[in-house]
Design an enzyme around this catalytic site. Structure first.
Site, PDB file in Angstrom:
ATOM      1  N   ARG A   1       0.840  -1.206   0.000  1.00  9.96           N
ATOM      2  CA  ARG A   1       0.000   0.000   0.000  1.00  9.96           C
ATOM      3  C   ARG A   1       0.876   1.258   0.000  1.00  9.96           C
ATOM      4  NH1 ARG A   1      -4.370   0.658   4.587  1.00  9.96           N
ATOM      5  NH2 ARG A   1      -2.472   0.928   5.799  1.00  9.96           N
TER       6      ARG A   1
ATOM      7  N   LYS B   1      -2.856   7.077   1.542  1.00  5.58           N
ATOM      8  CA  LYS B   1      -2.679   7.197   3.001  1.00  5.58           C
ATOM      9  C   LYS B   1      -1.758   8.374   3.312  1.00  5.58           C
ATOM     10  CE  LYS B   1      -1.963   4.150   6.997  1.00  5.58           C
ATOM     11  NZ  LYS B   1      -3.158   4.528   7.733  1.00  5.58           N
TER      12      LYS B   1
ATOM     13  N   GLU C   1     -16.229   5.465   6.709  1.00  5.44           N
ATOM     14  CA  GLU C   1     -15.353   4.669   7.582  1.00  5.44           C
ATOM     15  C   GLU C   1     -15.167   5.404   8.899  1.00  5.44           C
ATOM     16  OE1 GLU C   1     -11.414   4.360   5.756  1.00  5.44           O
ATOM     17  OE2 GLU C   1     -11.655   6.367   4.927  1.00  5.44           O
TER      18      GLU C   1
HETATM   19  N1  PMP Z   1      -9.389   3.904   7.400  1.00 15.44           N
HETATM   20  C1  PMP Z   1      -8.664   4.930   7.843  1.00 15.44           C
HETATM   21  C2  PMP Z   1      -9.130   6.316   7.585  1.00 15.44           C
HETATM   22  C3  PMP Z   1      -7.475   4.695   8.571  1.00 15.44           C
HETATM   23  O1  PMP Z   1      -6.736   5.726   9.010  1.00 15.44           O
HETATM   24  C4  PMP Z   1      -7.079   3.362   8.837  1.00 15.44           C
HETATM   25  C5  PMP Z   1      -5.847   3.053   9.656  1.00 15.44           C
HETATM   26  N2  PMP Z   1      -4.699   3.519   9.076  1.00 15.44           N
HETATM   27  C6  PMP Z   1      -7.874   2.318   8.345  1.00 15.44           C
HETATM   28  C7  PMP Z   1      -9.028   2.625   7.626  1.00 15.44           C
HETATM   29  C8  PMP Z   1      -7.495   0.878   8.568  1.00 15.44           C
HETATM   30  O2  PMP Z   1      -6.436   0.509   7.726  1.00 15.44           O
HETATM   31  P1  PMP Z   1      -5.433  -0.648   8.134  1.00 15.44           P
HETATM   32  O3  PMP Z   1      -6.269  -1.873   8.368  1.00 15.44           O
HETATM   33  O4  PMP Z   1      -4.552  -0.800   6.955  1.00 15.44           O
HETATM   34  O5  PMP Z   1      -4.730  -0.208   9.369  1.00 15.44           O
END
Ligand code: PMP
Length: 285
Positions: free
Chosen positions: A52, A149, A181
């Protein structure tokens, strides 16, 4: 005890770690990050996070500063040097330091690469994993490329504070009537045994935990629907939960003050948490 952190090729004590005031991460939030959890001294889903990171960088026309095996070695050394049993490795890459200008600097400007650890003893057994979380819903006021991200986290941070001010643990963000989310996690509901979570797109971050959890759910013959759901649907669901690298799978037991199901973590969330922890520990590096 002072931690060892990684800054631009060097392992240094945190007090000695510095980046420029002209860094574009500082001035423009022109940078991306990853958080990888550590359980029993091993890295969970490292390859997913590395993949990612490469995608986030490419979406912003930034090169990948380190090959995946070099990145893994840095993660491992920080975990070892800082004696992290349970915790996190945070990684950030920015476009580097340059005189302040909206236009990107020359492509040969060195990027800034920073990694540090956070120790979180008992990460997989937090009190919230047993009681579940309460969330409030707030409008999603972030930009439209949430699949990248970036370190542009002010709105999620404001939403988290607003949730706290309302006596809740976190916020679920809502756009056009549907939940996108959580502030730092992906959101799910369960109705009549079917797991529902928003489909991938630029409206949400493509969670690494989300992808693993959905794979495990399908392997366990659970039904999964990837589609948008409303707040009303969530409040009427049997269960709700969130996933992220640092919270794994955690039940959501209240939404805007209303109990979800019987107000306790439900069987689907509990089972997925168990499967996720078991399976990801098997493949941890
Ligand atoms: N959505 C957002 C906005 C986030 O900041 C995160 C955590 N970084 C996630 C979802 C979850 O992603 P991951 O499972 O890769 O930590």
């Amino acid at each position: 005890m002072s931690r060892t952190v990684y800054v631009n090729g060097e392992f240094v004590p945190e007090e000695a770690a510095t980046v420029s005031v002209f860094d574009r991460g500082f001035l423009f939030a022109d940078g991306v990050y990853e958080v990888t959890s550590v359980l029993g001294g091993r890295l969970v889903d490292f390859d997913g996070h590395a993949a990612r990171l490469e995608r986030s960088l490419s979406e912003l026309d930034m090169p990948v500063p380190l090959a995946r095996d070099a990145l893994l070695e840095i993660h491992r050394r920080l975990v070892a040097d800082n004696r992290i049993e349970d915790g996190l490795v945070y990684l950030q890459v920015t476009r580097g330091a340059a005189d302040r200008d909206f236009a990107y600097p020359d492509a040969d400007t060195p990027q800034t690469v920073v990694l540090f650890t956070q120790s979180k003893p008992g990460l997989a057994d937090s009190p919230q994993s047993r009681t579940g979380l309460s969330v409030v819903t707030l409008p999603d006021l972030r930009w439209d490329r949430r699949d990248i991200k970036t370190v542009q986290l002010l709105y999620p941070s404001m939403a988290k504070m607003e949730a706290r001010a309302r006596g809740a643990d976190d916020a679920w963000m809502v756009e056009d009537g549907a939940v996108t989310e959580g502030t730092s996690n992906n959101a799910y509901i369960v109705k009549n045994g079917t797991i529902v979570t928003r489909q991938l797109g630029s409206e949400i971050l493509h969670g690494i935990t989300r992808s693993a959890v959905l794979r495990f759910a399908r392997e366990a013959q659970m039904k999964v629907e990837e589609r948008a759901f409303t707040v009303e649907e969530a409040q009427a669901a049997d269960e709700a939960f969130v996933t992220s690298a640092s919270s794994f799978v955690t039940a959501v037991t209240r939404i805007d003050g209303r109990a979800v199901g019987d107000g306790a973590p439900g069987p689907v969330a509990r089972r997925l948490r168990e499967i996720y922890l078991d399976e990801s520990l098997k493949s941890a590096l």
